[in-house]
Design a protein around this motif. Structure first.
Motif, mmCIF file in Angstrom:
data_model
loop_
_atom_site.group_PDB
_atom_site.id
_atom_site.type_symbol
_atom_site.label_atom_id
_atom_site.label_comp_id
_atom_site.label_asym_id
_atom_site.label_seq_id
_atom_site.Cartn_x
_atom_site.Cartn_y
_atom_site.Cartn_z
ATOM 1 N N PHE A 171 0.876 -1.163 0.000
ATOM 2 C CA PHE A 171 0.000 0.000 0.000
ATOM 3 C C PHE A 171 0.910 1.208 0.000
ATOM 4 C CE2 PHE A 171 -2.591 3.417 1.537
ATOM 5 C CZ PHE A 171 -3.793 3.191 0.890
ATOM 6 N N TYR A 209 -4.615 2.619 11.546
ATOM 7 C CA TYR A 209 -4.824 2.420 10.101
ATOM 8 C C TYR A 209 -3.731 1.518 9.534
ATOM 9 C CZ TYR A 209 -5.415 3.780 5.146
ATOM 10 O OH TYR A 209 -5.608 3.791 3.791
ATOM 11 N N HIS A 269 -4.248 -2.019 10.569
ATOM 12 C CA HIS A 269 -5.318 -2.611 9.764
ATOM 13 C C HIS A 269 -4.809 -2.987 8.373
ATOM 14 C CE1 HIS A 269 -9.166 -3.001 7.663
ATOM 15 N NE2 HIS A 269 -8.699 -2.134 6.779
ATOM 16 N N LEU A 270 -4.033 -2.078 7.782
ATOM 17 C CA LEU A 270 -3.537 -2.326 6.420
ATOM 18 C C LEU A 270 -2.585 -3.525 6.370
ATOM 19 C CD1 LEU A 270 -2.852 1.256 4.960
ATOM 20 C CD2 LEU A 270 -4.678 -0.332 4.300
ATOM 21 N N VAL A 278 -4.787 -6.347 5.671
ATOM 22 C CA VAL A 278 -5.335 -6.316 4.307
ATOM 23 C C VAL A 278 -4.260 -6.712 3.293
ATOM 24 C CG1 VAL A 278 -6.376 -4.847 2.526
ATOM 25 C CG2 VAL A 278 -7.018 -4.534 4.927
ATOM 26 N N ARG A 303 -3.953 -10.045 0.833
ATOM 27 C CA ARG A 303 -3.798 -9.912 -0.624
ATOM 28 C C ARG A 303 -2.558 -10.658 -1.105
ATOM 29 N NH1 ARG A 303 -5.960 -3.688 -1.716
ATOM 30 N NH2 ARG A 303 -8.055 -4.181 -0.959
ATOM 31 N N ASP A 328 -12.470 1.499 -2.124
ATOM 32 C CA ASP A 328 -12.138 0.175 -1.597
ATOM 33 C C ASP A 328 -12.305 0.252 -0.090
ATOM 34 O OD1 ASP A 328 -10.969 -2.049 -0.532
ATOM 35 O OD2 ASP A 328 -9.154 -1.954 -1.783
ATOM 36 N N PRO A 329 -13.346 -0.371 0.468
ATOM 37 C CA PRO A 329 -13.609 -0.195 1.898
ATOM 38 C C PRO A 329 -12.513 -0.816 2.777
ATOM 39 C CG PRO A 329 -15.107 -1.830 0.967
ATOM 40 C CD PRO A 329 -14.335 -1.239 -0.180
ATOM 41 N N ASN A 330 -11.718 -1.695 2.207
ATOM 42 C CA ASN A 330 -10.661 -2.321 3.006
ATOM 43 C C ASN A 330 -9.494 -1.379 3.260
ATOM 44 O OD1 ASN A 330 -11.815 -4.934 3.307
ATOM 45 N ND2 ASN A 330 -11.402 -5.261 1.132
ATOM 46 N N THR A 331 -9.270 -0.473 2.316
ATOM 47 C CA THR A 331 -8.134 0.437 2.465
ATOM 48 C C THR A 331 -8.547 1.908 2.529
ATOM 49 O OG1 THR A 331 -7.897 0.642 0.075
ATOM 50 C CG2 THR A 331 -6.629 -1.119 1.137
ATOM 51 N N GLY A 332 -9.768 2.207 2.129
ATOM 52 C CA GLY A 332 -10.210 3.600 2.089
ATOM 53 C C GLY A 332 -9.793 4.338 0.832
ATOM 54 N N THR A 333 -9.168 3.641 -0.097
ATOM 55 C CA THR A 333 -8.702 4.284 -1.315
ATOM 56 C C THR A 333 -9.868 4.699 -2.209
ATOM 57 O OG1 THR A 333 -6.790 2.849 -1.205
ATOM 58 C CG2 THR A 333 -7.148 3.999 -3.282
ATOM 59 N N TRP A 383 -10.961 5.475 5.500
ATOM 60 C CA TRP A 383 -10.967 4.260 6.319
ATOM 61 C C TRP A 383 -11.379 4.596 7.757
ATOM 62 C CZ3 TRP A 383 -8.239 2.763 10.706
ATOM 63 C CH2 TRP A 383 -8.509 1.458 11.134
#
Lengths: 263, 793
Positions: free
Chosen positions: A175, A247, A250-251, A254, A258, B650-655, B780
């Motif tokens: 990310f 945040y 959390h990422l 995610v 992925r 994208d609700p997982n990242t807020g992008t 997010w």
């Protein structure tokens, strides 16, 4: 930039000699971090020792090992048939560092020697359990990374190559920081003969780190679902104008999911 | 038949040199004997300068001279002037504290220049600048407008109480209060318009020269308006008369407003050239640009909209705190007032509006006009509160807009807040934009996105803006200290080729193409026979420059007026040659003809006669064919239109990804559709940048945290969708071209469309409003907080 003298030695031995002779001398690999630092006058070396002619670039497959010379550029790694065959995730990672210009200059050795906490390569090296070759010794990845911008390298020690074991499965998910496009969170997952390892870059307060809870979960079942309930403690994470610690924590989940799905 | 005239998408003639590295930018120039300047700047947001010791630095290798504020003050150098004076509610003038060229006694923002080092090389100048020993007493700074007006806040200027530059209002307060008393509902909204760093591709740069034999100064500088710089710097700062001061703005790599203003560096360099008697060159580093180029926006507003039960807008009241930064930049006071608050009617019939603006000094870089200048702030506020009103009333977002639009047959339309719109058709631009964006098909796309786990949203803005600020007399009554006309000089050469000298300035807009098309069209001569010259006070008679989307509507109109004079004189010459009366001579398609006959003279025959006046009405007419016109517009122009944005989160990242963007604008007469499309797309790129990415973030004390490209997110190509551009024009009724302007519409119309789309995408997450930029972390955070709240319930 302050004035400095410039040297371009033709061998590692000469480079080591030049660095040893002058305590204020600095080694230059691709310069993708070092040159901007010099331009901003944040560093004042007496001499810059350019490693580009020291014979350190190249990629070779030796049995079940992939060996990448320290001065090999990201662009070369990204397009290498050997890398694509042995560890495609590594080629993919290299192909997403910076921009085209950075990839054409930046090197794997430079990235590892600098150990920027948001660089991509440290996560691959740590997750794959690679070995760092220097002019003096071989260092296991677990012993090499020692916190933000800190490594096991001694003064006068130069990375010569990085040796990767083959991976059964591996992938990297990043990310990017919206502004710099460095990894805000980058997760490399790998399953090798020695087991499953997960390394996280960008997010941690102490640079790249292994995620033990995820490794345990993925050892049981190498699926995104296996790490669904694994959390990452926010108090280990960085926080800045681009995102809170929560945040980033959390990422990590995610990006890990992925990466596992892509591996 | 003029192929490359009005309406043709002629490829930009300037692009060959720009794209092949042959541009002629200030930093490309070098002068014999040139020295280099570096400014020592403040690292502190607010400190008293206890002492400056240049002794050691002066002795360093290559140092030619070092100048401080005291040196300039000793010679009577004036402060950097402000070009617009606002008056307070009580009629008193705004506070206008001294802005020294180099700091005296105090520094007031990070980047404030303290000393200028002139040396043989830039490196030597940098070395010496570092070696200047300055003792500071830290005084503690403030960056936020709310903190700056709080009791006990440190004062930016000792003589400006509570840091308030002015406290201004506009509109009918009593009528507005009455409207609110009758409201069915009052919609309230707090919003912040995020502060931006302009980031033109070319950093500011200048070379100053002084010719001791003639006493003439020359300054090459990255400016959007060299005559304005000459006037401000010559008259107010350095006291150099115009005939001894030449200002040249050669190729300039982007301005976006930030190169309108007269900057301290220009004055310091020009003054010092006569001291060191050598040319001095300065080019800003990118880091220096971040802390010295005037920033944009930074408004904090509270808005209230009174609505009737059927959704009709009854009244609007707005209170705004506008950040001026540490000093008043050239046009800063006009931005939150006459360029923003006057636009609060928008495209709607709201009958009563009252706005109050408090402008506040802080320990930050000065804030001034940036692409749109006040109009993006007003448009964001309006188009957000309209969406919130629709939501609070349970109305459709399109319906509430249609219900309140100024109808197409109501023009000219007098708004309750000063402006009179001359033309527009908001129903048409909305209808066309909805069609092009396939608005009706959106719900299917939302469902398809949801199936992939994405949150899709659509949003719009329907807007009007005001360009080509004018007329001069009105602007003057409102506080402008300059005229706002434009100048064109048309020189027809003996063989019929033409050089056009324009006071407008091109810094990427493509004027060399657009203006040449206009002249080709009007004079009926080939496009390649026309040369456009701009940016040099020694060549162009005068000019106010390029900003506020004024170049075509004002500068182009001046050309039309000058060409009218050329044509009239040409007709007189033609009448003489063809022995006809003037009334019988017509000019069309490059030919002078006698009506009802087959007699005609080509344009070049007439121009040759003008310069070789053998058979010529010399008693009545001077030889030569050259005319100048000053055009002072009767009113602003009012471009407007509709922008529709479609995003996926994208609700997982807020992008947030911008999937589609459609703009249908009314820009009046279009000369070159390709350039118009490019201007709209460029503006929208900046608008999307403001909405999703860009933010100049200061810490509380005034340190810029997003002070480089590592932390300040500029839009990149992969952040942007393909942008669909349409035009649905009504003509401006008061200029000869019907042109309205296109430079800023993209940056004005787009930010609220993006945020309205983001809010729509988050419809299941209880979001009423969010401020720009809508970063992944912010989105997010909203999703996560809602998820936690739901889990707790």
């Amino acid at each position: 930039m302050y004035d400095f003298s410039y040297h371009k030695p033709g061998s590692v031995a000469d480079a080591v000699k030049m660095l040893g002779a002058d305590g204020e001398a600095k080694a230059l690999a691709g310069g993708m971090t070092f040159i901007p630092v010099l331009k901003q006058r944040l560093n004042k070396p007496s001499a810059v020792v350019d490693l580009s002619a020291a014979g350190l670039s190249g990629i070779k497959l030796e049995g079940d090992k992939l060996i990448i010379g320290a001065m090999t550029t990201h662009a070369t790694v990204a397009s290498s048939p050997e890398v694509k065959k042995a560890i495609p995730a590594l080629a993919h990672l290299a192909n997403n560092i910076g921009d085209r210009q950075v990839r054409s200059r930046g090197t794997i050795g430079g990235s590892l020697a600098n150990n920027d906490p948001s660089a991509c390569y440290p996560s691959a090296v740590l997750a794959l359990g690679a070995t760092i070759h220097t002019n003096q010794r071989k260092v296991a990845a677990d012993d090499y990374f020692q916190g933000m911008f800190a490594t096991a390298l001694e003064p006068g020690e130069i990375i010569t190559a990085v040796e990767f074991p083959m991976a059964e499965r591996a992938a990297y998910a990043k990310f990017p920081n919206p502004a710099s496009r460095y990894a805000m969170v980058g997760v490399f997952v790998a399953k090798t003969a020695k087991g499953v390892r997960v390394a996280v870059t960008g997010a941690g307060q102490n640079g790249v780190f292994r995620h033990a809870a995820m490794e345990a979960a993925l050892s049981t079942s190498f699926t995104p679902d296996a790490i669904k309930s694994v959390t990452t403690p926010a108090d280990m994470m960085n926080a800045d104008i681009h995102g809170s610690a929560a945040y980033r924590a959390h990422l990590v989940g995610v990006m890990a999911a992925r990466a596992v799905a892509a591996a | 038949m003029i192929v490359d005239g009005i309406g043709a998408s002629v490829k930009r003639v300037e692009d060959h040199r720009f794209l092949s590295g042959k541009g002629h930018y200030t930093d490309d120039m070098n002068r014999p004997g040139q020295t280099h300047a570096v400014f020592r700047r403040s690292d502190s947001p607010h400190a008293r300068i206890k002492s400056i010791d240049i002794a050691a630095a002066s002795k360093m290798a290559g140092v030619v001279a070092i100048f401080t504020g005291a040196d300039l003050a000793a010679e009577g150098v004036g402060g950097v002037p402000c070009g617009w004076q606002i008056h307070n509610k009580d009629g008193s003038p705004m506070a206008e504290p001294m802005h020294p060229v180099l700091a005296i006694d105090k520094v007031r923002h990070v980047g404030d220049p303290i000393a200028m080092v002139v040396a043989e090389t830039k490196q030597q100048a940098k070395d010496a600048a570092e070696a200047i020993n300055i003792e500071f007493e830290e005084l503690g700074g403030i960056s936020d407008v709310r903190a700056a007006i709080a009791p006990g806040a440190p004062l930016v200027h000792d003589d400006v109480a509570s840091n308030v530059c002015f406290d201004w209002h506009i509109g009918d307060k009593a009528a507005t209060e009455a409207a609110f008393a009758n409201a069915f509902k009052i919609i309230k909204l707090d919003l912040t318009n995020n502060r931006l760093v302009p980031n033109a591709m070319e950093p500011r740069a200048a070379i100053s020269e002084y010719d001791i034999s003639s006493g003439e100064y020359t300054l090459h500088t990255t400016s959007q308006n060299p005559h304005v710089i000459r006037l401000l710097m010559g008259a107010f700062v350095l006291h150099i008369p115009e005939h001894k001061l030449r200002v040249v703005a050669p190729d300039v790599g982007g301005g976006f407003g930030s190169k309108i203003f007269h900057y301290a560096e220009e004055a310091a360099l020009t003054w010092a050239a006569a001291k060191v008697l050598r040319p001095i060159k300065w080019t800003a580093d990118r880091s220096e640009s971040f802390i010295t180029d005037a920033h944009g926006r930074d408004h904090v507003s509270h808005a209230e909209l009174a609505v009737a039960e059927d959704g009709k807008f009854l009244g609007l009241r707005v209170e705004t705190l506008a950040n001026m930064g540490a000093y008043l930049s050239t046009f800063a006071p006009s931005v939150p007032t006459y360029l923003s608050a006057t636009l609060l009617a928008g495209v709607y019939t709201t009958p009563a509006i009252y706005a109050q603006v408090k402008a506040v000094f802080t320990h930050t870089v000065p804030v001034d006009a940036y692409r749109g200048a006040g109009r993006p702030e007003a448009t964001f506020l309006l188009e957000r509160i309209v969406d919130v009103a629709a939501r609070d009333l349970g109305m459709d977002r399109v319906e509430i807009r249609r219900k309140n639009f100024i109808p197409a047959d109501a023009f000219p339309y007098q708004t309750p807040i000063a402006l009179q719109y001359d033309s527009g058709d908001y129903q048409t631009t909305l209808r066309e934009c909805l069609r092009m964006a396939d608005y009706d098909g959106f719900e299917a796309r939302r469902k398809a996105a949801a199936a992939k786990g994405k949150l899709r949203g659509i949003g719009m803005s329907t807007y009007v803006e005001a360009c080509g600020i004018a007329p001069s007399a009105v602007a003057g009554a409102l506080g402008a200290r300059a005229g706002l006309y434009e100048v064109a000089n048309i020189r027809v050469h003996p063989t019929g080729s033409v050089t056009v000298f324009t006071g407008a300035h091109s810094h990427g807009q493509g004027h060399e193409t657009t203006f040449a098309q206009l002249v080709a069209d009007q004079l009926g001569i080939p496009f390649n026979q026309i040369e456009i010259v701009h940016g040099d006070t020694s060549k162009v008679p005068f000019g106010m420059g390029t900003y506020g989307s004024r170049s075509l509507s004002v500068g182009g109109s001046a050309m039309v007026k000058a060409m009218d004079k050329i044509i009239l004189k040409g007709r007189k010459i033609a009448a003489h040659l063809m022995e006809a009366s003037l009334d019988d001579v017509e000019f069309k398609d490059g030919k002078f003809t006698v009506t009802g006959t087959d007699k005609s003279k080509a344009f070049a025959e007439i121009s040759l006669t003008a310069y070789v006046p053998h058979n010529y009405p010399i008693e009545e007419l001077e030889p030569g064919l050259e005319e100048t016109a000053f055009y002072d517009p009767k009113n602003f122009t009012y471009p407007g239109g509709c922008h529709i944005c479609e995003v996926e989160i994208d609700p997982n990242t807020g992008t947030v990804a911008v999937i589609n963007f459609t703009a249908v604008d009314d820009v009046g007469r279009v000369i070159n559709p390709m350039i118009v499309e490019g201007q709209v797309q460029g503006g929208i790129a900046q608008g999307i940048g403001q909405a999703l990415l860009e933010h100049a973030i200061y810490d509380e004390s005034g340190q810029l945290l997003s002070g480089s490209m590592m932390d300040y997110t500029m839009p990149r190509a992969d952040d942007l969708p393909n942008i669909l551009v349409g035009t649905e024009s009504t003509m401006c009724t008061h200029n000869p071209l019907g042109a309205k302007g296109v430079g800023e519409v993209g940056a004005i119309g787009s930010p609220p469309a993006v945020i309205n789309a983001v809010v729509d995408a988050l419809r299941d997450y209880d979001v009423r409003h969010l401020d720009m930029p809508a970063t992944p972390a912010k989105i997010w955070g909203i999703i996560n907080a809602h998820t936690l709240k739901m889990a707790a319930e």
